[in-house]
Design an enzyme around this catalytic site. Sequence first.
Site, PDB file in Angstrom:
ATOM      1  N   ARG A  22      23.605  79.086  46.398  1.00 13.68           N
ATOM      2  CA  ARG A  22      23.044  77.827  45.906  1.00 13.68           C
ATOM      3  C   ARG A  22      21.816  77.479  46.731  1.00 13.68           C
ATOM      4  O   ARG A  22      21.890  77.407  47.949  1.00 13.68           O
ATOM      5  CB  ARG A  22      24.093  76.737  46.025  1.00 13.68           C
ATOM      6  N   HIS A 114      27.298  70.698  40.388  1.00 15.58           N
ATOM      7  CA  HIS A 114      27.036  69.267  40.265  1.00 15.58           C
ATOM      8  C   HIS A 114      25.736  68.856  40.940  1.00 15.58           C
ATOM      9  O   HIS A 114      25.420  67.676  41.000  1.00 15.58           O
ATOM     10  CB  HIS A 114      28.195  68.514  40.909  1.00 15.58           C
ATOM     11  N   ASP A 277      31.000  67.821  35.281  1.00 12.60           N
ATOM     12  CA  ASP A 277      29.774  68.095  36.041  1.00 12.60           C
ATOM     13  C   ASP A 277      28.880  69.104  35.303  1.00 12.60           C
ATOM     14  O   ASP A 277      29.149  69.467  34.157  1.00 12.60           O
ATOM     15  CB  ASP A 277      30.113  68.583  37.449  1.00 12.60           C
ATOM     16  N   ASP A 279      28.337  72.332  35.290  1.00  8.71           N
ATOM     17  CA  ASP A 279      28.856  73.574  34.708  1.00  8.71           C
ATOM     18  C   ASP A 279      30.281  73.411  34.167  1.00  8.71           C
ATOM     19  O   ASP A 279      30.925  74.408  33.824  1.00  8.71           O
ATOM     20  CB  ASP A 279      28.796  74.711  35.732  1.00  8.71           C
ATOM     21  N   ARG A 282      34.215  70.348  37.048  1.00  8.95           N
ATOM     22  CA  ARG A 282      34.718  69.113  37.676  1.00  8.95           C
ATOM     23  C   ARG A 282      35.020  68.042  36.643  1.00  8.95           C
ATOM     24  O   ARG A 282      34.418  68.040  35.566  1.00  8.95           O
ATOM     25  CB  ARG A 282      33.660  68.535  38.615  1.00  8.95           C
ATOM     26  N   GLU A 363      41.364  69.942  44.053  1.00  9.20           N
ATOM     27  CA  GLU A 363      40.601  69.543  45.228  1.00  9.20           C
ATOM     28  C   GLU A 363      40.189  68.083  45.054  1.00  9.20           C
ATOM     29  O   GLU A 363      39.984  67.616  43.936  1.00  9.20           O
ATOM     30  CB  GLU A 363      39.343  70.390  45.361  1.00  9.20           C
ATOM     31  N   ARG A 495      31.191  66.181  56.057  1.00  8.63           N
ATOM     32  CA  ARG A 495      32.156  65.479  55.206  1.00  8.63           C
ATOM     33  C   ARG A 495      33.311  65.000  56.079  1.00  8.63           C
ATOM     34  O   ARG A 495      33.871  65.789  56.855  1.00  8.63           O
ATOM     35  CB  ARG A 495      32.705  66.409  54.133  1.00  8.63           C
TER      36      ARG A 495
END
Length: 540
Positions: A22, A114, A277, A279, A282, A363, A495
């Site tokens: 990515r 996303h 999202d 693709d 999500r 998740e 995070r």
Amino acid sequence: MSIKIVSTSPYDDQKMGTAGLRKKSKVVMQPNYVENFVQSIFNTIGDARGKVYVLGGDGRFYNDIAIQKIIKIAAANGVAKLIIGRNGFVSTPAASHIILMNKLDGGFVLSASHNPGGIDGDFGIKYANQSGGQAPSQVSDKIYQNSKTIREYKIFDSEDIDLSGLGTQKLGDMIIEIIDPVKDYAAMMEQIFDFDALRKLFAGGFTMKFDAMNAVTGPYAVKIFEEMLGAAPGSVINATPLPDFGGLHPDPNLVHAKELISILYGENAPDFGAANDGDGDRNMILGRKFFVSPSDSLAIITDNYALIPAYKDGIYGVARSAATSTAVCRVAQARDLPCYEVPTGWKYFVNLMDSNRITFCGEESFGTGSSHIREKDGIWAVLFWLSIIAATGKSVEEITVEHWRKYGRTYYIRNDYEGVPTDIADKLMADLEAKLPSLVGQSFGEYTVTAAAPFVYNDPVDHSSTANGLIIKFANEARIIYRLSGTGSSGATIRVYNEQYSKDNISGDSLEVLKKLSALAADIAEISLRTGKTQADVTT
Ligand code: G1P
Ligand code: ZN
């Protein structure tokens, strides 16, 4: 038409993260960037002759260019056949299904999930193997090593392929089959869920809004919810995939799905809301003025498996990423099911599914799914919720509150500190890890540390060991987890996941309940001191 061998120089940054490669679009647009990466995959996996792959993407900027490069490189490397979604579109869950249904060797999904698209946004390539899931780290590490020394790639020298019409064509010896990317996926959903019951729900006046966020799920959602199930026309909003997602950040959460939130929290709100999202892997689930946290969604889905035809005879077990709340494990315990805890990233669920250890997994990052495929699946989660509603006659809020009454409530929020210089983030994590042992036994107000250690996962199937994040546990059933994002395209994102369980207090506000714990989490890691940030950039 002929095969060209082109000399190239390696890039040193083609390491796959939590979910594939990515990068900023402009990075991927550099000369030979895509070519190097894809050739490195073929170099690593060995002889491509006879192999068949699925190919497509979420339609974001550069999808059309990258896809042509991949087609030509595949043909030059001897791939026997590519199955490509019309116009180069396929959602991540549909690609996984195509691999499994046709027993393919793997596939390529062009998406940065996303993350925003466009020339100033992000692009990505996810590589799946024959499991239908993303290649494990052992394989992606080898691909990365190859990419650092690559000197040439093979490419078919030809005109671009027309991807707009269904049917079969050839590039050299390679067969290209252009398929409707929605059809087989919709048929699979019809096998899993009771579509008659869902049709009755909509025929009875049930209303929903599904926000496709101008990304790949628009055509899937229109077909399934409106055409097959009879939801009112217009139930799917932002239904046309656009290269820049119409400027939206296609991340289905309370921060980015603004239009949907204003509809569900406004006057005359529909009964149900959901978003997917970029693709399509999500999902976010909403009721009227009501949000279901992804961790709770997984727990509620698990508790209701018997309502769904495909699962009614029983499920093997469940799994969650370590950062996901423990809510699902409470359900598993009550129902005598195993509950696995894995590192962040869907690929860690694949071995558990393949070995019949689990059926559902999820998740906290708005990912929920089952062993029907080897990726998370946004539309599947929406259909699951609709099925619970159809079977119980209850609203999203009633279903969730009843769940909390039965199991207690696991309050949960994630704080993201974005754009932190990589060296500062790495040092913060290293220093925090070093001081974990000294925290055990210490009390911070009502929070007494019972355990503090890195999270290490030992895969029971391939026996690989993966370290991912740091976990602090407290005596009052609270937890803090720290980890660095593996999907960013620049800088680091820290995070911090905060969780607090309560058996009896189920009606609190998550932000309020977790205020002290969030502050403590920031203090322990010295976040403001080291990053200059006094609050998180995004809280979900
Ligand atoms: C994020 C999520 C993770 C998810 C991944 C791909 O990864 O946190 O749960 O699997 O995106 O959708 P991260 O950026 O945290 O590495
Ligand atoms: Zn995604």
